[in-house]
Design a protein around this motif. Structure first.
Motif, short mmCIF file in Angstrom:
data_model
loop_
_atom_site.label_atom_id
_atom_site.label_comp_id
_atom_site.label_asym_id
_atom_site.label_seq_id
_atom_site.Cartn_x
_atom_site.Cartn_y
_atom_site.Cartn_z
N VAL A 136 36.77 41.76 26.18
CA VAL A 136 35.45 41.36 26.65
C VAL A 136 34.88 42.51 27.47
O VAL A 136 35.51 42.97 28.44
N LYS A 137 33.73 42.98 27.10
CA LYS A 137 33.12 44.11 27.80
C LYS A 137 32.86 43.75 29.27
O LYS A 137 32.25 42.73 29.57
N GLY A 138 33.36 44.61 30.17
CA GLY A 138 33.13 44.40 31.59
C GLY A 138 33.99 43.33 32.22
O GLY A 138 33.75 42.92 33.36
N ALA A 139 34.99 42.82 31.48
CA ALA A 139 35.86 41.77 32.03
C ALA A 139 37.27 41.98 31.49
O ALA A 139 37.52 42.83 30.63
N LYS A 140 38.22 41.21 32.03
CA LYS A 140 39.59 41.32 31.59
C LYS A 140 39.75 40.81 30.15
O LYS A 140 39.01 39.95 29.69
#
Length: 544
Positions: A136-140
């Motif tokens: 997930v872009k920008g997340a874990k």
């Protein structure tokens, strides 16, 4: 992404079998077409009218493709490189998800709670565990695990019982390769060959071309099954295995219907066209996969409109696509009139005013009408009573209990209507609207458990206003004129999700809420595709 989008209908079908909730066929959309002999243009005309949520990621987007050998137009989902339905310079098709029974649910019994071992056909087998890493872009990264039996993924498990969803997938070609082949099809034969891999899930397809050919098929990878098993519920018979895969020629299909037209609005195969040869006796029950002879009210209305026009003009086609008549309202209003005349209801002044509003209504869910809001309230109140709906809808004599219940429901509806809105004279556009950003418009059409039109519009209530959230989502008309294919369309909002862009709402303002479709300008040079031109119908199409 493509597999997720196209296999949703199959998963819905398997969910219905798991719940044992009856037929999984839903209102996924409408497909219909007429041959050259039924068109004033002497050309086949095809309508693709999918039903879909208007939420981000589910809305349709218009796409023009022009290359060395590929020239096409159509509608697609965000993230796909090709249209899901549309046309090229010679041929085109409509698509709605669902129609064919492409999978089954198998019930498994594990040796004990928490065990991965289960018995099947006298043998102990072990379920495997799959691990999925979802970036997930920008997340874990999300890590998910799931179990799989030899039949397919275990979707449900409670204690020792597990349920595997099984779907055929016997080809290495993916959905995008099939879509590309469909876009390049120039004739019925090349289109027929292009869809043979059946990589776009359980689908209903309707094809047309500039020669006037019409072709209807319920497509999908359908397993060969024994007819001695009820496949519409979870299978526990360990001898109920599949026997292979049906070839495309086995499937439900119809070429150039005798009546010159075909229409599917949740319609069983034997009724998609007059004199349809698609009768259940000619197919295994699991292949037919529908209730023969039973037609929905939406299907009956559509067929009636097509039959009433011996030679359709483009404008008459638009009127059918955008028809807002509340199906069955004439029968219900007649029933209330009969109840009033026989019971001498003795309306109060307020009830008499409401009665007159309903009696003078033309049955259409148009923004300026007073009738739809009151009718919807009354039908909702009728749902709480014991009413013989069959006699009402067949214009038969009414039981005394039904007449009394209709009057009671109407009194209740009038009271709740005034309490909710403050008065009786409520136009449909005041409470049934399409909203985008800070703007909103009165929205024609209706779709509720008790009231539906061909312009089926789902809505969610915000205080006292019902704001549209889905339903008719990308109505498209394709005219297969040999001199050049013409097509027309509209979407609920616009072609942009950028909040400050006028293209995020322009079609709602000019087209969708105004009962209009625009020319798609297929084959127009890019410099000619200006907003002021695209969002304006030619004068000849504005004439009745």
């Amino acid at each position: 992404l493509a597999r997720f989008l196209f296999w949703r209908a199959a998963v819905d079908q398997l969910d219905a079998e798991y719940r044992q909730s009856g037929s999984p066929r839903r209102d996924n959309g409408i497909l219909w077409a007429v041959g050259p002999e039924r068109s004033i243009d002497d050309a086949a005309v095809l309508v693709a009218d999918p039903t879909e949520s208007w939420a981000p990621g589910r809305r349709w987007y218009e796409a023009h493709l022009h290359g060395d050998t590929l020239h096409a137009w159509g509608f697609t989902y965000p993230g796909l490189p090709f249209p899901v339905y549309g046309h090229n310079r010679r041929a085109g098709w409509g698509w709605i998800g669902g129609g064919a029974d492409v999978g089954d649910v198998y019930k498994l019994r594990f040796l004990k709670d928490g065990s991965n071992q289960y018995l099947w056909a006298g043998t102990t087998r072990a379920a495997t565990t799959d691990t999925f890493h979802i970036g997930v872009k920008g997340a874990k990264t999300h890590i998910l695990t799931g179990q799989r039996s030899h039949l397919g993924p275990l979707i449900h498990r409670t204690g020792r019982l597990g349920y595997s969803y099984r779907i055929l997938d016997q080809t290495e070609q993916g959905p995008l390769a099939q879509l590309h082949a469909m876009l390049g099809a120039k004739s019925f034969r090349s289109f027929y060959d292009a869809i043979k891999p059946s990589q776009i899930g359980s689908s209903t397809l309707l094809f047309g071309d500039t020669t006037g050919t019409l072709f209807y098929i319920r497509s999908g990878q359908i397993p060969i099954r024994t007819e001695f098993v009820n496949w519409d519920r979870p299978i526990f018979d360990q001898n109920a295995d599949w026997l292979g895969r049906h070839i495309q020629e086995d499937l439900i299909q119809l070429v150039d219907p005798h009546a010159g037209w075909v229409a599917d609005a949740g319609t069983p195969p034997d009724l998609v066209s007059p004199y349809s040869p698609l009768i259940p006796d000619r197919h295994p029950g699991y292949l037919y996969y529908d209730n023969p002879g039973r037609q929905s009210i939406l299907s009956r209305r559509l067929h009636r409109l097509i039959r009433s026009n011996s030679r359709l003009t483009v404008n008459e086609t638009f009127k059918i696509v955008l028809d807002s008549y509340v199906i069955g309202s004439e029968a219900w209003i007649r029933a209330l009139r009969l109840a009033d005349s026989t019971l001498n209801a003795g309306w109060t002044d307020q009830e008499k005013t409401a009665f007159d509003i309903l009696m003078s209504w033309d049955g259409r869910a148009e923004p300026d009408r007073y009738g739809p809001a009151l009718y919807a309230a009354w039908r909702a109140a009728c749902g709480e009573s014991d009413i013989d709906t069959r006699n009402i809808e067949t214009f038969s004599d009414l039981l005394p209990e039904t007449r009394k219940a209709l009057v009671r429901a109407f009194r209740k509806a009038v009271k709740s209507h005034v309490e909710r809105y403050g008065h009786l004279h409520v136009r449909w556009k005041e409470i049934h609207r399409t909203r985008r950003g800070g703007q909103s418009w009165g929205q024609p059409g209706i779709a509720s458990p008790a009231a539906k039109s061909i312009r089926r519009i789902w809505a969610r209530t915000d205080r006292v206003v019902h704001y549209a959230t889905g339903g008719q989502s990308a109505p498209t008309v394709i005219v297969f004129d040999p001199k050049g294919i013409r097509s027309f369309s509209a979407v609920p909002y616009g072609q942009s999700d950028v909040a400050n862009s006028p293209h995020s709402w322009d079609q709602a303002d000019v087209l969708f809420t105004q009962n209009r479709l625009k020319p798609t300008r297929f084959d127009s040079p890019p410099d000619d595709l200006k907003k002021k031109e695209v969002l304006r119908l030619p004068e000849e199409l504005l004439k009745n």
